[in-house]
Scaffold this motif. Structure first.
Motif, PDB file in Angstrom:
ATOM      1  N   VAL A   5      -8.667  -1.452   7.193  1.00  6.53           N
ATOM      2  CA  VAL A   5      -8.277  -2.464   8.173  1.00  6.53           C
ATOM      3  C   VAL A   5      -6.776  -2.339   8.368  1.00  6.53           C
ATOM      4  CG1 VAL A   5      -8.001  -4.252   6.385  1.00  6.53           C
ATOM      5  CG2 VAL A   5      -8.306  -4.919   8.784  1.00  6.53           C
ATOM      6  N   THR A   6      -6.348  -2.366   9.610  1.00 17.83           N
ATOM      7  CA  THR A   6      -4.932  -2.188   9.911  1.00 17.83           C
ATOM      8  C   THR A   6      -4.445  -3.351  10.764  1.00 17.83           C
ATOM      9  OG1 THR A   6      -3.293  -0.673  10.861  1.00 17.83           O
ATOM     10  CG2 THR A   6      -5.410  -0.815  11.984  1.00 17.83           C
ATOM     11  N   GLY A   7      -3.198  -3.705  10.570  1.00 18.32           N
ATOM     12  CA  GLY A   7      -2.609  -4.818  11.313  1.00 18.32           C
ATOM     13  C   GLY A   7      -1.167  -5.031  10.889  1.00 18.32           C
ATOM     14  N   THR A   8      -0.688  -6.240  11.096  1.00 21.37           N
ATOM     15  CA  THR A   8       0.701  -6.575  10.781  1.00 21.37           C
ATOM     16  C   THR A   8       0.748  -7.662   9.729  1.00 21.37           C
ATOM     17  OG1 THR A   8       1.519  -5.956  12.979  1.00 21.37           O
ATOM     18  CG2 THR A   8       2.854  -7.506  11.717  1.00 21.37           C
TER      19      THR A   8
ATOM     20  N   ARG B  83      -2.557  -2.931  -9.240  1.00 23.25           N
ATOM     21  CA  ARG B  83      -1.860  -4.217  -9.147  1.00 23.25           C
ATOM     22  C   ARG B  83      -2.551  -5.129  -8.130  1.00 23.25           C
ATOM     23  NH1 ARG B  83       2.075  -0.257  -9.511  1.00 23.25           N
ATOM     24  NH2 ARG B  83       2.079  -0.064  -7.237  1.00 23.25           N
ATOM     25  N   LEU B  84      -2.840  -6.359  -8.560  1.00 17.96           N
ATOM     26  CA  LEU B  84      -3.507  -7.341  -7.711  1.00 17.96           C
ATOM     27  C   LEU B  84      -2.479  -8.181  -6.979  1.00 17.96           C
ATOM     28  CD1 LEU B  84      -6.164  -8.751  -6.839  1.00 17.96           C
ATOM     29  CD2 LEU B  84      -5.867 -10.270  -8.811  1.00 17.96           C
ATOM     30  N   SER B  85      -2.712  -8.416  -5.677  1.00 13.15           N
ATOM     31  CA  SER B  85      -1.793  -9.239  -4.886  1.00 13.15           C
ATOM     32  C   SER B  85      -2.572  -9.988  -3.827  1.00 13.15           C
ATOM     33  CB  SER B  85      -0.709  -8.369  -4.233  1.00 13.15           C
ATOM     34  OG  SER B  85      -1.309  -7.446  -3.329  1.00 13.15           O
ATOM     35  N   HIS B  86      -1.946 -11.008  -3.272  1.00 11.79           N
ATOM     36  CA  HIS B  86      -2.522 -11.774  -2.170  1.00 11.79           C
ATOM     37  C   HIS B  86      -1.702 -11.486  -0.913  1.00 11.79           C
ATOM     38  CE1 HIS B  86      -4.224 -13.876  -5.644  1.00 11.79           C
ATOM     39  NE2 HIS B  86      -5.166 -14.287  -4.831  1.00 11.79           N
ATOM     40  N   ARG B  87      -2.362 -11.057   0.138  1.00 17.98           N
ATOM     41  CA  ARG B  87      -1.694 -10.664   1.386  1.00 17.98           C
ATOM     42  C   ARG B  87      -2.222 -11.497   2.548  1.00 17.98           C
ATOM     43  NH1 ARG B  87       0.084  -5.290   0.580  1.00 17.98           N
ATOM     44  NH2 ARG B  87       0.201  -4.900  -1.663  1.00 17.98           N
ATOM     45  N   THR B  88      -1.373 -11.670   3.542  1.00 21.84           N
ATOM     46  CA  THR B  88      -1.787 -12.248   4.820  1.00 21.84           C
ATOM     47  C   THR B  88      -1.681 -11.155   5.872  1.00 21.84           C
ATOM     48  OG1 THR B  88      -1.029 -14.461   4.197  1.00 21.84           O
ATOM     49  CG2 THR B  88      -1.353 -14.036   6.542  1.00 21.84           C
ATOM     50  N   LEU B  89      -2.700 -11.052   6.710  1.00 22.13           N
ATOM     51  CA  LEU B  89      -2.750  -9.950   7.686  1.00 22.13           C
ATOM     52  C   LEU B  89      -3.195 -10.453   9.039  1.00 22.13           C
ATOM     53  CD1 LEU B  89      -2.509  -6.775   7.922  1.00 22.13           C
ATOM     54  CD2 LEU B  89      -4.998  -6.736   7.637  1.00 22.13           C
ATOM     55  N   HIS B  90      -2.506  -9.978  10.089  1.00 16.71           N
ATOM     56  CA  HIS B  90      -3.000 -10.094  11.457  1.00 16.71           C
ATOM     57  C   HIS B  90      -3.759  -8.797  11.740  1.00 16.71           C
ATOM     58  CE1 HIS B  90       0.302 -13.187  12.746  1.00 16.71           C
ATOM     59  NE2 HIS B  90      -0.563 -13.668  11.876  1.00 16.71           N
ATOM     60  N   ALA B  91      -5.069  -8.848  11.590  1.00 18.09           N
ATOM     61  CA  ALA B  91      -5.888  -7.629  11.643  1.00 18.09           C
ATOM     62  C   ALA B  91      -6.103  -7.192  13.086  1.00 18.09           C
ATOM     63  CB  ALA B  91      -7.238  -7.866  10.964  1.00 18.09           C
ATOM     64  N   TYR B  92      -5.741  -5.929  13.379  1.00 22.82           N
ATOM     65  CA  TYR B  92      -5.886  -5.393  14.729  1.00 22.82           C
ATOM     66  C   TYR B  92      -7.174  -4.596  14.907  1.00 22.82           C
ATOM     67  CZ  TYR B  92      -0.892  -6.475  15.211  1.00 22.82           C
ATOM     68  OH  TYR B  92       0.316  -7.116  15.266  1.00 22.82           O
TER      69      TYR B  92
END
Length: 348
Positions: A187-190, A167-176
């Protein structure tokens, strides 16, 4: 568009071709403004490259007479360290592109003395590894660099991501942070929209784009700890809860952080043996067939809280072990009842 570091190297190549280059000419060749050229020149000077400024009608920039970039000079130990690092990194999936690792190795071999290159090739050919990992999932280089820049400058990123279900999706991430683990990059974040931690595989990211703004530096666990904790708490078919008597190190030797979560547990009266420590262990798994052998290898008292299926599997393993041990003892006894043949006596 080339990155600033690439333009600085291009500027150095232009200056190495000889003669004096005007600021206007260099700006045209690099597709930048003249003031940017001056900034690039200052960067070269900071790197101890002797760039001279020539004044006058035909002035500009040139390299000091006789200057050339030094050839690549590596000692035997340095060459060995570089090549082994490339080989091990490619095998472990730590190089962003398989081809880049191979071409880098080839370039290093070309500038080494023939006798040293031959000896190192012999070593690489003779080298083997005890593990046999699968094909590593290497990330796209631009994606990796974009995320690294976002981590460094605390900028949000927009991701176009395909999950394991396709499944394709668009995400926003605060990458830590970016974490390499068992041949894959993460990549991990919030996720700022829901306020929860998220971890994404880089090879499943089709596009990463920096967004305006910034976010505060995170507190709490390190990026690596966040990734491992995410693995241990991910949704799987079976949810397992155990109580194990032993130290963190004893349990972690068999159930690492990427598999299980540990927390303190106050033992019941019948479990409290000489005040030894008990820990509650929680993990999730698609299959349970591997767990009974792990619990046996722990060699520590344990209690299975859930699921019942695991309890039945442990009992079945115990019965098989007891049956095997008895069969071995019977055969051993039978062998000891047979007297060995005596050697013939040789008379002189």
């Amino acid at each position: 568009m080339p990155r600033p570091a690439g333009r600085v190297l291009t500027l150095l190549e232009l200056l190495q071709s000889g003669g004096t280059r005007t600021a206007a000419e260099l700006a045209h060749r690099l597709a930048v403004e003249e003031r940017t050229v001056r900034r690039y020149v200052e960067q070269l000077i900071d790197l101890d490259v002797p760039v001279e400024s020539v004044r006058g009608r035909y002035g500009g920039y040139r390299l000091a007479p006789g200057y050339r970039l030094p050839p690549l000079m590596l000692s035997d130990d340095e060459a060995l360290a570089v090549l082994l690092g490339l080989v091990a990194g490619r095998r472990a999936g730590l190089t962003a592109q398989h081809t880049a690792s191979e071409t880098a190795s080839a370039k290093i071999r070309r500038v080494l003395p023939k006798h040293l290159a031959h000896r190192l090739d012999t070593l690489v050919d003779a080298l083997d590894f005890t593990d046999q990992p699968g094909e590593p999932a290497t990330p796209d280089t631009d994606t990796l660099l974009t995320l690294a820049d976002a981590v460094r400058h605390r900028r949000p990123v927009s991701l176009r991501y395909t999950d394991r279900g396709g499944r394709l999706s668009h995400r926003t991430l605060h990458a830590y942070g970016i974490v390499a683990h068992t041949g894959r990059w993460y990549v991990t974040g919030t996720d700022p929209e829901i306020g929860e931690d998220r971890t994404f595989r880089l090879d499943r990211i089709a596009e990463a784009r920096a967004l305006p703004g910034c976010f505060d530096e995170p507190t709490g666990p390190s990026p690596a700890q966040r990734v491992l904790s995410g693995f241990a708490t991910a949704a799987y078919r079976h949810e397992v809860t155990l109580r194990i008597q032993g130290s963190v190190d004893q349990i972690r030797a068999h159930l690492p952080a990427g598999v299980a979560v540990l927390e303190e547990y106050e033992p019941e009266a019948e479990e409290d043996r000489a005040g030894e420590r008990w820990l509650r262990v929680e993990l999730r798994a698609e299959r349970l067939d591997w767990l009974p052998a792990v619990l046996a290898a722990l060699d520590r008292p344990f209690v299975i809280e859930r699921p019942d299926e695991l309890r039945y599997r442990v009992l079945a393993l115990a019965e098989r072990l007891v049956a095997s041990a008895r069969r071995t003892a019977t055969r051993s006894t039978a062998v000891h009842d047979v007297r060995p043949c005596s050697k013939p006596v040789t008379r002189e």
